[in-house]
Design a protein around this motif. Structure first.
Motif, PDB file in Angstrom:
ATOM      1  N   THR A  88       0.847  -1.200   0.000  1.00 46.38           N
ATOM      2  CA  THR A  88       0.000   0.000   0.000  1.00 46.38           C
ATOM      3  C   THR A  88       0.878   1.244   0.000  1.00 46.38           C
ATOM      4  O   THR A  88       2.075   1.182   0.300  1.00 46.38           O
ATOM      5  CB  THR A  88      -0.934   0.036   1.225  1.00 46.38           C
ATOM      6  OG1 THR A  88      -0.151  -0.110   2.410  1.00 46.38           O
ATOM      7  CG2 THR A  88      -1.970  -1.073   1.158  1.00 46.38           C
ATOM      8  N   GLU A  93      -5.025   3.306   2.708  1.00 43.28           N
ATOM      9  CA  GLU A  93      -4.932   2.043   1.975  1.00 43.28           C
ATOM     10  C   GLU A  93      -4.437   0.916   2.885  1.00 43.28           C
ATOM     11  O   GLU A  93      -4.884  -0.217   2.788  1.00 43.28           O
ATOM     12  CB  GLU A  93      -3.975   2.193   0.785  1.00 43.28           C
ATOM     13  CG  GLU A  93      -4.495   3.070  -0.329  1.00 43.28           C
ATOM     14  CD  GLU A  93      -3.488   3.193  -1.455  1.00 43.28           C
ATOM     15  OE1 GLU A  93      -2.392   2.590  -1.339  1.00 43.28           O
ATOM     16  OE2 GLU A  93      -3.783   3.887  -2.441  1.00 43.28           O
ATOM     17  N   ARG A  94      -3.505   1.264   3.780  1.00 41.10           N
ATOM     18  CA  ARG A  94      -2.921   0.268   4.668  1.00 41.10           C
ATOM     19  C   ARG A  94      -3.974  -0.299   5.618  1.00 41.10           C
ATOM     20  O   ARG A  94      -4.045  -1.509   5.839  1.00 41.10           O
ATOM     21  CB  ARG A  94      -1.777   0.906   5.450  1.00 41.10           C
ATOM     22  CG  ARG A  94      -0.838  -0.071   6.102  1.00 41.10           C
ATOM     23  CD  ARG A  94       0.471   0.603   6.437  1.00 41.10           C
ATOM     24  NE  ARG A  94       1.148   1.045   5.227  1.00 41.10           N
ATOM     25  CZ  ARG A  94       2.238   1.784   5.206  1.00 41.10           C
ATOM     26  NH1 ARG A  94       2.777   2.199   6.330  1.00 41.10           N
ATOM     27  NH2 ARG A  94       2.800   2.125   4.058  1.00 41.10           N
ATOM     28  N   ARG A 112      -6.303  -2.557   3.614  1.00 39.06           N
ATOM     29  CA  ARG A 112      -5.669  -3.830   3.289  1.00 39.06           C
ATOM     30  C   ARG A 112      -5.590  -4.719   4.530  1.00 39.06           C
ATOM     31  O   ARG A 112      -5.854  -5.923   4.460  1.00 39.06           O
ATOM     32  CB  ARG A 112      -4.266  -3.598   2.732  1.00 39.06           C
ATOM     33  CG  ARG A 112      -3.527  -4.866   2.384  1.00 39.06           C
ATOM     34  CD  ARG A 112      -4.006  -5.442   1.049  1.00 39.06           C
ATOM     35  NE  ARG A 112      -3.456  -4.692  -0.053  1.00 39.06           N
ATOM     36  CZ  ARG A 112      -3.900  -4.759  -1.302  1.00 39.06           C
ATOM     37  NH1 ARG A 112      -4.915  -5.548  -1.589  1.00 39.06           N
ATOM     38  NH2 ARG A 112      -3.340  -4.062  -2.273  1.00 39.06           N
TER      39      ARG A 112
END
Length: 423
Positions: free
Chosen positions: A360, A365-366, A369
């Motif tokens: 990411t 985004e992290r 995910r």
């Protein structure tokens, strides 16, 4: 550092209240053997690394060496092939020489059966107009990859067909004596497992590339048009389609590092397969173009971390155009070390934290995910009814959340420590 997972399981199963000291001694022996085998599989030009490691290996207790080889079935045939390819089999002494050679010859016989079975399937599918891509280990039977035919240890053949051909391909396999043993589905994709009438040949038939255990697919991480970029090769007189050079590397990385979590870190043979493919294809791949594509999904860091890890562990040599990229990825190897050095209890949590960081670009985004990777490990709600069941479900979620948070903090500290040490 922790032992490879299969070895951890084996040692754990033998543990009793009276043999902790023996277990600790065995643990250290196997760690030492793991390091030695990696040096014996050195991919760099300096053959003296292999020579010194073989000398030390052959000075150890042959029973310990044999036990280790039993736990990682791919290692013995691979090591003999590696030494043979480099002209170093004369360095082997008994009993290791006979042990490795015997397992190598058995693997040749096994792969011969897989090759004959694949020929029949390719012939049948071609006559029926069914397009197929041979994935992973089975691709070594293609003419362009035949140099690895005796090196890889196969347990099954993975075949990719177009979704519209899946049912017809299933019927053809069944008519040829295969039994349907498994059926998995995810997001419209299907994977079916088959066992041959000989109880040996196993086929995994895919209409898409995904892993139900982690609820992830190949295209989540590696953008590719698998069919358009595939290569038409041959197996003898039969046409055989395999993945592009880039997808061969990326799919193996995704399969072993994401789909099967820590396999690339716990299995020396799997790491060698990835590294030797990179080395084999490195001068024919446009690395700048590939890295640019991977940046779209944020997976360029994952590739970089494993290339650096392979360079450190197996002496993988990389082309000059990857030097700058790998230099910037050195710190990311700390994420892999955090997984490898994990206890069995924390292994999955640290793996998820590291994969989220390596695939990411930003915090949002992290977190997304990490949530995607963690959800399959939480007991699904609705399995029980009532307040007691709800309370148990909440306890599981809270436990996973806390342990995952600890894992995130741990791998972040490992990365920070590596950066400061480098500075």
């Amino acid at each position: 550092p922790a032992l490879p997972q299969p070895i951890q399981h084996s040692l754990k199963g033998r543990q009793s209240a009276d043999d902790e000291r023996v277990l600790a001694s065995r643990h250290e022996k196997f760690l030492h053997l793991s390091r030695l085998f990696k040096k014996c599989l050195h991919l760099g030009d300096d053959a003296s690394v292999i020579q010194r490691s073989l000398e030390e290996l052959q000075g150890l207790d042959s029973n310990d060496v044999s036990d280790y080889l039993n736990l990682e079935a791919q290692l013995a045939p691979l090591l003999f092939w590696h030494l043979k390819r480099r002209g170093l089999t004369s360095l082997l002494a008994e009993p290791l020489a006979s042990n490795l050679k015997s397992r190598y010859q058995i693997n040749i016989a096994r792969n011969f059966l897989f090759e004959r079975g694949l020929e029949k399937i390719l012939d049948r599918f071609d006559r029926e107009g069914i397009e197929v891509i041979v994935l992973k280990g089975g691709s070594i039977f293609a003419n362009n990859l035949s140099v690895f035919k005796d090196a890889f240890v196969l347990f099954d053949l993975d075949l990719l067909v177009r979704p519209g051909d899946l049912q017809r391909a299933t019927e053809l396999l069944i008519s040829d004596g295969y039994s349907l043993t498994e059926n998995q589905a995810m997001d419209g994709g299907v994977k079916r497992g088959f066992l041959g009438a000989d109880n040996f040949a196993r086929i995994d038939l895919h209409s898409a590339l995904f892993w139900t255990g982690v609820r992830q697919s190949y295209l989540d991480y590696f953008p590719s048009d698998l069919w358009d970029s595939s290569i038409l090769d041959s197996l003898g007189r039969y046409p055989m389609r395999i993945l592009s050079m880039e997808d061969q590397i990326c799919y193996r990385l995704a399969h072993d590092a994401i789909g099967h979590r820590t396999l690339l870190l716990s299995n020396i043979g799997r790491l060698y397969y990835l590294c030797v493919l990179v080395q084999f294809h490195q001068l024919r791949i446009d690395w700048a173009s590939l890295l640019q594509k991977l940046k779209q999904k944020g997976s360029d860091r994952l590739l970089g971390a494993y290339l650096c890890y392979g360079k450190r562990e197996l002496g993988l040599s990389l082309p000059p155009e990857l030097d700058q990229f790998c230099h910037s990825a050195i710190d990311d190897v700390a994420y892999l070390d955090a997984i490898k050095g994990s206890s069995y209890r924390m292994l999955d949590y640290r793996h998820r934290a590291s994969m989220a960081a390596l695939t990411t670009r930003n915090l949002q985004e992290r977190l997304k995910r990490l949530y995607q990777l963690a959800v399959p490990n939480i007991v699904p709600f609705g399995e029980g009814k009532g307040a007691v069941a709800l309370f148990k479900d909440c306890k599981v979620v809270f436990k996973v959340f806390c342990l995952q948070l600890v894992a995130v903090l741990f791998v972040s500290v490992c990365r920070l420590r590596q950066s400061r040490w480098k500075g």
